[in-house]
Design an enzyme around this catalytic site. Sequence first.
Site, PDB file in Angstrom:
ATOM      1  N   ARG A  15      -6.924  -7.993 -10.034  1.00  0.00           N
ATOM      2  CA  ARG A  15      -7.383  -9.133  -9.922  1.00  0.00           C
ATOM      3  C   ARG A  15      -8.680  -8.641 -10.373  1.00  0.00           C
ATOM      4  O   ARG A  15      -9.147  -7.364  -9.987  1.00  0.00           O
ATOM      5  CB  ARG A  15      -7.211  -9.932  -8.912  1.00  0.00           C
ATOM      6  N   GLU A  44      -2.759   6.751   7.797  1.00  0.00           N
ATOM      7  CA  GLU A  44      -3.975   7.825   6.686  1.00  0.00           C
ATOM      8  C   GLU A  44      -4.795   8.436   7.755  1.00  0.00           C
ATOM      9  O   GLU A  44      -4.729   8.388   8.823  1.00  0.00           O
ATOM     10  CB  GLU A  44      -5.043   6.763   5.942  1.00  0.00           C
ATOM     11  N   LYS A  53       1.038  -1.079   0.124  1.00  0.00           N
ATOM     12  CA  LYS A  53      -0.332   0.240  -0.442  1.00  0.00           C
ATOM     13  C   LYS A  53       0.378   1.300  -0.072  1.00  0.00           C
ATOM     14  O   LYS A  53       0.254   2.108  -0.909  1.00  0.00           O
ATOM     15  CB  LYS A  53      -0.883  -0.457   1.149  1.00  0.00           C
ATOM     16  N   HIS A 107     -15.329  -3.200   7.428  1.00  0.00           N
ATOM     17  CA  HIS A 107     -14.255  -2.985   6.439  1.00  0.00           C
ATOM     18  C   HIS A 107     -14.682  -4.078   4.863  1.00  0.00           C
ATOM     19  O   HIS A 107     -14.056  -4.210   4.197  1.00  0.00           O
ATOM     20  CB  HIS A 107     -12.891  -2.392   6.045  1.00  0.00           C
TER      21      HIS A 107
HETATM   22  P1  ADP Z   1      -7.924  -3.543   2.469  1.00  0.00           P
HETATM   23  O1  ADP Z   1      -7.186  -3.828   1.687  1.00  0.00           O
HETATM   24  O2  ADP Z   1      -8.364  -4.479   3.618  1.00  0.00           O
HETATM   25  O3  ADP Z   1      -9.527  -4.289   2.053  1.00  0.00           O
HETATM   26  P2  ADP Z   1      -8.634  -1.400   2.174  1.00  0.00           P
HETATM   27  O4  ADP Z   1      -7.771   0.232   2.060  1.00  0.00           O
HETATM   28  O5  ADP Z   1      -9.281  -1.427   1.007  1.00  0.00           O
HETATM   29  O6  ADP Z   1      -8.172  -1.963   3.087  1.00  0.00           O
HETATM   30  O7  ADP Z   1      -9.906  -0.265   2.841  1.00  0.00           O
HETATM   31  C1  ADP Z   1     -10.540  -1.011   3.536  1.00  0.00           C
HETATM   32  C2  ADP Z   1     -12.348  -0.088   4.078  1.00  0.00           C
HETATM   33  O8  ADP Z   1     -11.479  -0.280   4.996  1.00  0.00           O
HETATM   34  C3  ADP Z   1     -12.221   0.912   2.896  1.00  0.00           C
HETATM   35  O9  ADP Z   1     -13.931   0.347   1.951  1.00  0.00           O
HETATM   36  C4  ADP Z   1     -13.092   1.662   3.497  1.00  0.00           C
HETATM   37  O10 ADP Z   1     -14.669   1.288   4.069  1.00  0.00           O
HETATM   38  C5  ADP Z   1     -12.584   2.294   4.725  1.00  0.00           C
HETATM   39  N1  ADP Z   1     -11.512   2.804   4.459  1.00  0.00           N
HETATM   40  C6  ADP Z   1      -9.754   2.960   4.315  1.00  0.00           C
HETATM   41  N2  ADP Z   1      -8.961   3.492   4.327  1.00  0.00           N
HETATM   42  C7  ADP Z   1      -9.839   4.411   4.643  1.00  0.00           C
HETATM   43  C8  ADP Z   1      -9.925   5.866   5.440  1.00  0.00           C
HETATM   44  N3  ADP Z   1      -8.488   6.473   5.299  1.00  0.00           N
HETATM   45  N4  ADP Z   1     -11.191   6.328   5.705  1.00  0.00           N
HETATM   46  C9  ADP Z   1     -11.735   5.752   6.324  1.00  0.00           C
HETATM   47  N5  ADP Z   1     -12.432   4.907   6.052  1.00  0.00           N
HETATM   48  C10 ADP Z   1     -11.127   4.025   5.204  1.00  0.00           C
END
Ligand code: ADP
Length: 500
Positions: free
Chosen positions: A291, A200, A116, A235
């Site tokens: 993917r 973040e 990431k 999430h």
């Molecule tokens: P993963 O790869 O574990 O699925 P992601 O980065 O895709 O993680 O994030 C998954 C979910 O987490 C997002 O869809 C959102 O709901 C929440 N999320 C991720 N980053 C943030 C953020 N900076 N602020 C608020 N919610 C977040």
Amino acid sequence: MIGSVLIANRGEIAVRIVRGARECGIRTIAVHSEADRLAPHVLEADEAYEIGPAPSSESYLRSDRLIELAKRVGAEAIHPGYGFLAERADFARAVEEAGLVFVGPRADTIAAMGDKTEARRRMAAAGVPIVPGLTEAVADPAEAERAAEEIGFPVLLKASAGGGGKGMRVVSGRGELRRAFEAASREAMAAFGDGSVYLERYLARPRHVEIQVLGDAHGNVVHLAERECSIQRRHQKLVEEAPSPVLTPDERARMGETAVRAAEAVDYRGAGTVEFLYEKGEFWFLEMNTRLQVEHPVTELVTGIDLVEWQFRVASGEKLPFAQQDILLRGHAIECRITSEDHLGGFLPSTGVVTQLEIPSGPGVRWDGGIVQGTEVALHYDPLLAKLIVHAPTRAAAIARMRRALGELVIAGVETCAPFHLRVMDEPDFASGDFCIRYLEEHPALLEPEEAGAETAAAAIAAALLEDEHRRHRAPRIGAEGSVPMSAWRRGGSPAPGSP
Ligand code: ADP
């Protein structure tokens, strides 16, 4: 076109890939664990081979055995599906080194987007807006504290190697940071073998809006518009739709162009997804999934483009025949993930044998499933049993259609979250499109038993018993005694509108 493919996966996605391959005239080779001997993907493929015991570490994750088998049985390509080995750059590289085609992007692309922090650096350099925060992992809690003060609380600690919502912690103040850092790092280490975490800004009420992209090996990349995936639990996505109920055509164009730029920056080939957080017209890059996604069908329904077919065509070296302006959206599609989880118990996993399965059908209904009557649902694998997807001219019509289709669905022998989806379809904020990623936190009643008045409950139970009686006459019940069809359960928990 590739002549044969080994599908290194199981469940609904392996079935989906078998179907796509068959339509392309590709010979399909399934693999399975000891536990999956009679699984649908095994029965539907042209050939199937056992690769090890039930635990995925000894079967579906055994890249060495998969590649060796592919060579032995003459597979030209390997399709990884999603999960398992799909985003393992070392696997993609080993497949290509063995002289086989990996149905997916290049190994370097997977590696760049799989980390990431590296992905954030690459995207920032390409002019793609990223969620405010760090682009390098933090070494210790003290460094995390300093960074958090700068970013401003609340912050989100995230695993650099993250996925599936693992290794993520929301931290609302300084005092919580040390513990959260240790917990996130430990969880990341256990899940990914890499404990590095970064920070973040935690956005208050964003939506999760992602763009499907498709690239070929000749430098062409198009986007297939967005999917709205804000209805999540911890999430993880539960309901997805296309298009998003809130995006304007201008925002769609801007996000689409940004996603194409992101894909071009990593020389993207095949089907991929650029995920964004979106709030009031602004959007920030979250991550890229290199993917096929679980929720790809909603895009297929509104664009008319078969993503699995195009994965195979691109892997075979074909050029994309459509330009951006050729891609048009028609109607609205919604997908509900049907998992073996009981939403009333806090989405606790349920196990058992599927003793009865009645699959919805009729206009605009698609079922991408990985179970049949007799399937044993155990704890070895992901709880996703199937996806119920609908397509209709408008969002309101799609919701009505989903409600109808969920009403037709019967799964007995194992608890599923289907009753939860029915509640979501009836919930006013979902219906109006007014929601964000915190939808479930903001609607906790969806996870509680419905407080039906005694009379309503009695009437619902009577209706359920009557329905059960009808079913018994219509078709012989199969399997375990005393199992209650899902529809009966649902009626008990959530009486249909207009019932007494
Ligand atoms: P993963 O790869 O574990 O699925 P992601 O980065 O895709 O993680 O994030 C998954 C979910 O987490 C997002 O869809 C959102 O709901 C929440 N999320 C991720 N980053 C943030 C953020 N900076 N602020 C608020 N919610 C977040």
